[in-house]
Design an enzyme around this catalytic site. Structure first.
Site, PDB file in Angstrom:
ATOM      1  N   ASP A  78       0.774  -1.153   0.175  1.00 40.04           N
ATOM      2  CA  ASP A  78       0.125   0.027   0.233  1.00 40.04           C
ATOM      3  C   ASP A  78       1.074   1.425   0.129  1.00 40.04           C
ATOM      4  O   ASP A  78       1.458   1.604   1.084  1.00 40.04           O
ATOM      5  CB  ASP A  78      -0.746  -0.076   1.247  1.00 40.04           C
ATOM      6  CG  ASP A  78      -1.939   0.809   1.400  1.00 40.04           C
ATOM      7  OD1 ASP A  78      -2.017   1.706   0.171  1.00 40.04           O
ATOM      8  OD2 ASP A  78      -2.503   1.154   2.348  1.00 40.04           O
ATOM      9  N   GLU A 127      -2.564  10.564   0.924  1.00 38.68           N
ATOM     10  CA  GLU A 127      -3.789   9.770   0.828  1.00 38.68           C
ATOM     11  C   GLU A 127      -4.356   9.119   2.212  1.00 38.68           C
ATOM     12  O   GLU A 127      -5.374   9.020   2.426  1.00 38.68           O
ATOM     13  CB  GLU A 127      -3.761   8.632  -0.118  1.00 38.68           C
ATOM     14  CG  GLU A 127      -4.854   7.867  -0.616  1.00 38.68           C
ATOM     15  CD  GLU A 127      -5.312   6.804   0.487  1.00 38.68           C
ATOM     16  OE1 GLU A 127      -6.674   6.341   0.377  1.00 38.68           O
ATOM     17  OE2 GLU A 127      -4.544   6.030   1.016  1.00 38.68           O
ATOM     18  N   GLU A 128      -3.196   8.787   3.016  1.00 45.18           N
ATOM     19  CA  GLU A 128      -3.392   8.036   4.200  1.00 45.18           C
ATOM     20  C   GLU A 128      -4.061   8.787   5.376  1.00 45.18           C
ATOM     21  O   GLU A 128      -4.407   8.416   6.283  1.00 45.18           O
ATOM     22  CB  GLU A 128      -2.101   7.116   4.712  1.00 45.18           C
ATOM     23  CG  GLU A 128      -1.605   6.074   3.610  1.00 45.18           C
ATOM     24  CD  GLU A 128      -2.337   4.845   3.712  1.00 45.18           C
ATOM     25  OE1 GLU A 128      -3.591   4.942   4.420  1.00 45.18           O
ATOM     26  OE2 GLU A 128      -2.199   3.989   2.840  1.00 45.18           O
TER      27      GLU A 128
END
Ligand SMILES: *[C@@H]1O[C@H](CO)[C@@H](O)[C@H](O)[C@H]1NC(C)=O
Ligand SMILES: *[C@@H]1O[C@H](CO)[C@@H](O)[C@H](O)[C@H]1NC(C)=O
Length: 411
Positions: A150, A184-185
């Site tokens: 990820d 994004e996280e």
């Protein structure tokens, strides 16, 4: 045959992506295993070197500067035009370096992208060093480290997939663009910045389709749940615990409210199942013999209903009604805007499908483009200590991204 050859993917001063090829040693046991893996694609060492360089460069959200540089350098060396889009600092500490999204394309004179490949270059903490199984590299070889799944697996596989298609002359570089975003996280600030720039024509793109890279176990996702995050506080009145009727327990109010919330149907759908609630953080009170004056909860809700724009709001209203019912005035809620369930196009021949429960940058990029969501690796290990995937996972993703690119260009 030489015992070992050094295959340098890049001859760059800042990046030395040189992979030592495991050439068979004559008369040794290496020979059989090397031969048994002659199904290795020609791009294997390039793919693994890129994946490794990305993982070895730490990039916990807010500190993506260095991995951005690695990517820009790599893509420039491959002959891509690159452009960076600055994104404001996340932590605002003196140690913060500039962070930026990376855009890249193989342009002719008429760059007019219709299909975009996108994933993110930030990862969750803590940094976990790169690791790869000893011995000859086969499809079963396991690769570990933070971001190995990820989403640096998606980033590497997308780049190699597109580059192979371009080399083979199977696609028109003018019609394609790659975007790798920060943040994004945490808040999606990288993609939001890009989305705003498209909306105000800073990037004059009219995209037909976007392929988003996140771990989907090499399946094509039909969508993902929505999300709503709230900080909830309850205010009570302190007193001696022997005389609870003289005070008002903030903890008790919180417990009663959440007992009710867990027992309430907050909305479900056939595709996404039930809306679920996580009390991720719970603080309250000062001592066991004092009626707690104050309690706070960090709550994360995975929203199973649409529409994308207002599904989270529908759930928020149900939750607020429960807090009101428990106490008219004790609770305060501060919530993110949130979003309802997100659909993606999973109607492409040759793919198994999946539905996932996590959030992505898909809702952060506004527009009426077709969305695809696909990536190598398993989400269940993605934020864990055992994040890993196999060489086969990466190589399958290259082939699958190629299928998706060709499919999206035809639409
Ligand atoms: C969804 O919630 C209902 C009750 O509202 C419950 O009966 C059902 O088992 C839940 N489904 C899943 C998959 O948890
Ligand atoms: C590697 O990832 C898989 C999921 O894809 C997981 O089941 C397995 O436990 C992990 N293995 C190690 C050694 O971390």
């Amino acid at each position: 045959m030489r015992a070992a050859t050094i295959a340098c993917v890049l001859a760059s001063a800042t990046l030395s992506l040189c992979a030592e090829e495991q050439a068979p040693l004559v008369g040794s046991s290496h020979q059989a295993s090397a031969w048994s893996d002659n199904d290795a694609p020609s791009y294997r060492s390039e793919l693994l070197s890129l994946h490794k360089a990305l993982i070895e460069t730490e990039s916990i959200s807010g500190t993506e500067h260095d991995v951005g540089e690695v990517l820009v350098q790599y893509l420039a060396d491959l002959g891509y035009t690159t452009q960076i889009q600055p994104v404001p600092p996340r932590n605002n500490t003196p140690a913060d370096k500039d962070r930026f999204n990376v855009l890249a394309w193989r342009a002719g004179i008429r760059h007019d992208p219709k299909v975009m490949l996108s994933s993110h270059i930030d990862v969750v903490p803590p940094h976990i060093p790169y690791g790869i199984d000893d011995g000859d590299i086969t499809k079963e070889t396991m690769i570990r480290g933070r971001g190995s799944v990820d989403a640096k697996a998606s980033v590497a596989a997308m780049i190699i997939a597109l580059d192979e298609l371009l080399k083979e002359g199977k696609v028109d570089g003018d019609k394609l663009v790659m975007l790798f975003v920060v943040g994004e996280e945490v808040s999606g600030d990288g993609m939001i910045e890009f989305s705003n720039a498209v909306a105000n024509k800073e990037f004059p793109y009219q995209l037909d389709a976007v392929i988003f890279g996140e771990p989907t176990e090499s399946k094509l996702a039909c969508g993902h749940k929505g999300a709503l995050f709230c900080d909830v506080t309850a205010k009570g009145f302190p007193g001696h615990s022997g005389y609870p009727w003289l005070g008002k327990s903030a903890n008790e109010l919180m417990i009663r409210a959440f007992a009710k919330i867990f027992d309430t149907d907050l909305g479900s759908s056939e595709l996404f199942g039930n809306t679920t609630v996580n009390v991720g953080r719970f603080n309250g009170g000062v001592a066991s013999n004092v009626i707690p004056e104050f309690a706070s909860v960090g709550m994360g809700i995975r929203v199973a209903i649409g529409p994308e724009e207002s599904g989270a709001h529908i759930v928020q209203e149900k939750v607020e009604a429960i807090f009101k019912e428990i106490s008219e005035d004790a609770f305060d809620l501060q919530c993110t805007p949130g979003y309802g369930s997100v659909g993606a196009n999973c109607d492409v021949d040759g793919f198994d499908t999946i539905v996932v429960n996590y959030g992505t940058d898909i809702p952060n990029f506004k527009g009426d483009h077709t969305r695809y969501l696909y990536g190598p690796g398993n989400i269940l290990v993605a934020h864990g200590a055992n994040e890993n995937l196999t060489v086969a996972d990466l190589e399958t993703a290259v082939e699958d991204y190629q299928k998706l690119i060709l499919h999206a260009l035809k639409q």
